[in-house]
Design an enzyme around this catalytic site. Structure first.
Site: not given
Ligand code: SF4
Length: 368
Positions: A91, A118, A170, A226
């Site tokens: 997307e 995620c 990604g 995070h």
């Molecule tokens: S690196 Fe980014 S896209 Fe990959 S799992 Fe973690 S948050 Fe999701």
């Protein structure tokens, strides 16, 4: 098999023309036609000799990826579902604001890094996108917006997309070569001419690749942080086990020596009862103390079986205030495009998972 010229940056295109026995300046002309004017028919490239146009038509193409679906939200956010072969999709999302238009671009089909909050990470990984599939998202969005209501009267040279963020599906630094080549095209004055400050790459913290990026193509940097300590980050951003916070913070400091902006943006998804306490905010200040930075707090967007809830509004405010009182600039991301599932964390096309991770996962309702 014809070569797809959207796979080349200007230097690679010059090499291609050299091998055809043509002058390297043809590369600049082609870049302008392809990217600046969005032309994919060689016949329309009127300042290129007819004989060369005919030769190119025989052995090359300008082929962006196919759009499967385009949706427009009530708030003006647009989403394109881009075909990525064998039933896969990625997307691309355009977010209009008063002073800018930002395009969020995907770099891989799925993601192998398994961040627990995620939805892309939950779907597993299929493959890296090619250069033409990455830059093709910008190409397609530009074409589509030019014809859209509200933008169709703009003069030809006027930019609709002023900013690009590599924050879609990604981990961009896990597809390093293709992402860097695509960003070089974004920055090229003959192509899109975006300034380094307006192209942002968001990484979960692949330290060696951050060091390479600083040398090869230093754009603005965002880091998906995070969590304020290694124990929690190991759990929710598992790449932290390989590159823990101390190494990541040192890499951020090194990156800033060459970065176009004098700060790193730390992204922090707000997960109720997981990472949003007063103590977490204080730890976070300690963790980032040596890195000039801004924070972007992201209220979590729940998806099925995620096992997480969004932090309560008062807890997000409390967290924000602690960071602001310490002198930091803090933004709290507004949710955009909710009615078309374009909100962050929902950038999930359907991934044919080669890692089989999605099949191994036991649904939470069975565990409970
Ligand atoms: S690196 Fe980014 S896209 Fe990959 S799992 Fe973690 S948050 Fe999701």
């Amino acid at each position: 098999m014809p070569v797809n010229l959207l796979d080349f940056n200007q230097a690679q295109l010059a090499e291609y023309f050299k091998n055809l026995g043509e002058k390297p300046f043809r590369a600049r002309q082609l870049m302008r036609w392809m990217h600046h004017f969005g032309v994919h028919d060689f016949g329309q490239m009127t300042d290129i000799a007819k004989s060369l146009r005919e030769k190119l038509a025989l052995e090359a193409t300008i082929t962006p990826p196919a759009v499967q679906l385009e949706q427009v939200s009530d708030d003006g956010t647009r989403k394109w579902l881009i075909a990525a072969g064998t039933g896969n999709g990625v997307e691309t999302v355009f977010i209009p604001e008063d002073d800018r238009g930002t395009l969020c671009i995907s770099s891989q089909v799925g993601c192998a890094l398994e961040c627990t909050f995620c939805s892309t990470g939950r779907q597993g990984f299929n493959r890296n996108l090619s250069v033409s599939e990455i830059i093709g998202q910008l190409w397609l969005a530009n074409q589509s917006l030019r014809q859209a209501d509200g933008y169709d009267m703009l003069p030809a040279g006027e930019r609709i997309i002023s900013n690009v963020v590599m924050m879609g599906m990604g981990e961009p630094l896990a597809n390093y070569d293709n992402v860097v080549t695509a960003m070089q095209i974004m920055l090229d004055d003959s192509a899109y001419g975006l300034s380094r400050r307006r192209v942002t790459l968001s990484t979960s913290g692949l330290v060696p690749a951050m060091d390479r990026l600083r040398e090869d193509c230093p754009v603005a940097l965002a880091v998906s942080l995070h969590a304020p300590n290694d124990a929690l980050r190991d759990e929710i951003v598992p790449i932290n086990k390989k590159y823990p916070l101390k190494e990541l913070m040192a890499a951020c400091q090194r990156y800033l020596e060459k970065a176009p902006r004098d700060f790193v943006t730390f992204e922090y998804v707000m997960l109720d009862g997981v990472n949003d306490s007063v103590e977490h905010a204080r730890q976070l200040l300690q963790t980032v103390r040596d890195v000039p930075c801004k924070f972007n707090l992201i209220p979590f967007n729940p998806f099925p079986d995620s096992g997480y809830l969004t932090s309560k509004t008062e807890n997000i405010r409390r967290f924000r205030d602690i960071l602001m009182q310490a002198g930091h600039v803090v933004t709290t991301r507004k949710t955009r495009g909710e009615d078309i599932d374009a909100a962050c964390g929902q950038l999930a096309g359907k991934v044919q998972d080669k890692t089989k991770r999605s099949a191994r996962r036991i649904p939470l309702e069975i565990v409970v």
